[in-house]
Design an enzyme around this catalytic site. Sequence first.
Site, short mmCIF file in Angstrom:
data_model
loop_
_atom_site.label_atom_id
_atom_site.label_comp_id
_atom_site.label_asym_id
_atom_site.label_seq_id
_atom_site.Cartn_x
_atom_site.Cartn_y
_atom_site.Cartn_z
N ARG A 190 -1.77 26.98 28.42
CA ARG A 190 -1.65 25.56 28.76
C ARG A 190 -2.56 25.29 29.95
NH1 ARG A 190 1.78 23.74 32.54
NH2 ARG A 190 3.38 25.31 32.19
N HIS A 198 2.78 21.04 32.52
CA HIS A 198 3.76 21.04 31.43
C HIS A 198 3.94 19.62 30.91
CE1 HIS A 198 7.40 21.86 29.16
NE2 HIS A 198 8.02 20.91 29.84
N TYR A 230 2.91 27.02 41.03
CA TYR A 230 3.41 28.29 40.50
C TYR A 230 2.36 29.16 39.81
CZ TYR A 230 3.76 25.29 36.30
OH TYR A 230 3.50 24.42 35.28
#
Length: 444
Positions: A334, A338, A347
Amino acid sequence: MKTTRKAPAKSAAKAPAKSAAKAAAKAPAKGKAPAKGKAPAKGKAPAKGKAPAKAKAPAKGKASAKGKGSAKARTRAPGDGPGQPEPELVQLLTPEGERVTHPDYDVDLSAEEIQGLYRDMVLTRRFDAEATALQRQGELGLWASLLGQEAAQIGSGRALRPDDYVFPTYREHGVAWCRDVDPTMLLGMFRGVNNGGWDPNSNNFHLYTIVIGSQVLHATGYAMGVAKDGADSAVIAYFGDGASSQGDVAEAFTFSAVYNAPVVFFCQNNQWAISEPTERQSRVPIYQRAQGFGFPGVRVDGNDVLACLAVTKAAVERARAGEGPMLIEAFTYRMGAHTTSDDPTRYRSDEERTEWEAKDPIQRLRVHLESAGLADDAFFAGVEEESEAMGRHVREAIRTMPDPDTMAIFENAYADGHALVDEERAQFASYLASFADSDSQEGR
């Protein structure tokens, strides 16, 4: 279009490597169904024939701990348990755009068909980028981007027949494109003006599912019904690596195996369930979970549109032939957040994204088209012009969408009406009327 799933037997080692030019020059099969190879042994991944050196999985690169925010370096191969080597994956197009072969899965496409896959990915990415921009401008409440996952979606989507049925999550914009769902219809739900926007039975494409993993169980039940009806169509369920931890997915695997349902489970492992990396969700690669349920699983390069097409084509043909379910793990990444409410820099590191940008699915196919002489500058310019026209169309469509009827929420809740719904409708109507009364009093 002709795809083959070769039997993982001795003959696999003898298959000569095809040059990119020779493979591209082959004409598509004339209406004939691809030859059915023997299904892989239950619980086992396809045989590991020695593919050309460049067909191996991309080398593992450890992300640096110097990313933005609190991003940390990866400690082991994504999706694998500690100390385990990264498994091989099906690949037909290297990150450098070189055409290679695989002993168990392959595909023969014309130049026009390969061009079509490129066009699909470019237009899907352009639509996705426009939707992200519209959300940032306040036109959408939320958007889940597919940036980086175009090959997994277009490859698998183009492997399906019109009579196959698709159960998506909320990110399958590329698959929706392959099923001829109007892209602007996808935006209605994220704008809050409808509850889905399209008739699932018109394109055999179910409504987007927000609840994580539930659609996999729905797909299994639908596939069981297809089998009882005696139809030869297949069902495919899309889900992510995070959803693979849900109980609904485990139940779906159990029922599909016991009832030999004609369903393909397509997991897009983009390596992050929001901020949770795959290695914290599974001790083994996701595709190996199929072994415990009694059906085969395979890992495919999710950034290779040709490999995703070949593997999915073989899986749905296997399902139609009555050989039961199969799990495909499309190993991808990805590239964006998200959803638009997420900040991935908190993160994961910039180095990790940079590593995967070098494996971009669109650039990979473009290099192949150029190096093999399958497309010229006029073709690429035409696709770019078409993508810009799509962007303008999407912007205009979203800004002119009519507001929904405020009372429509009470319609179709029950087929024959219900006293409690009637009472709630009256209460809500009175509530809305109170604003009108207040405004009229202020105007005096």
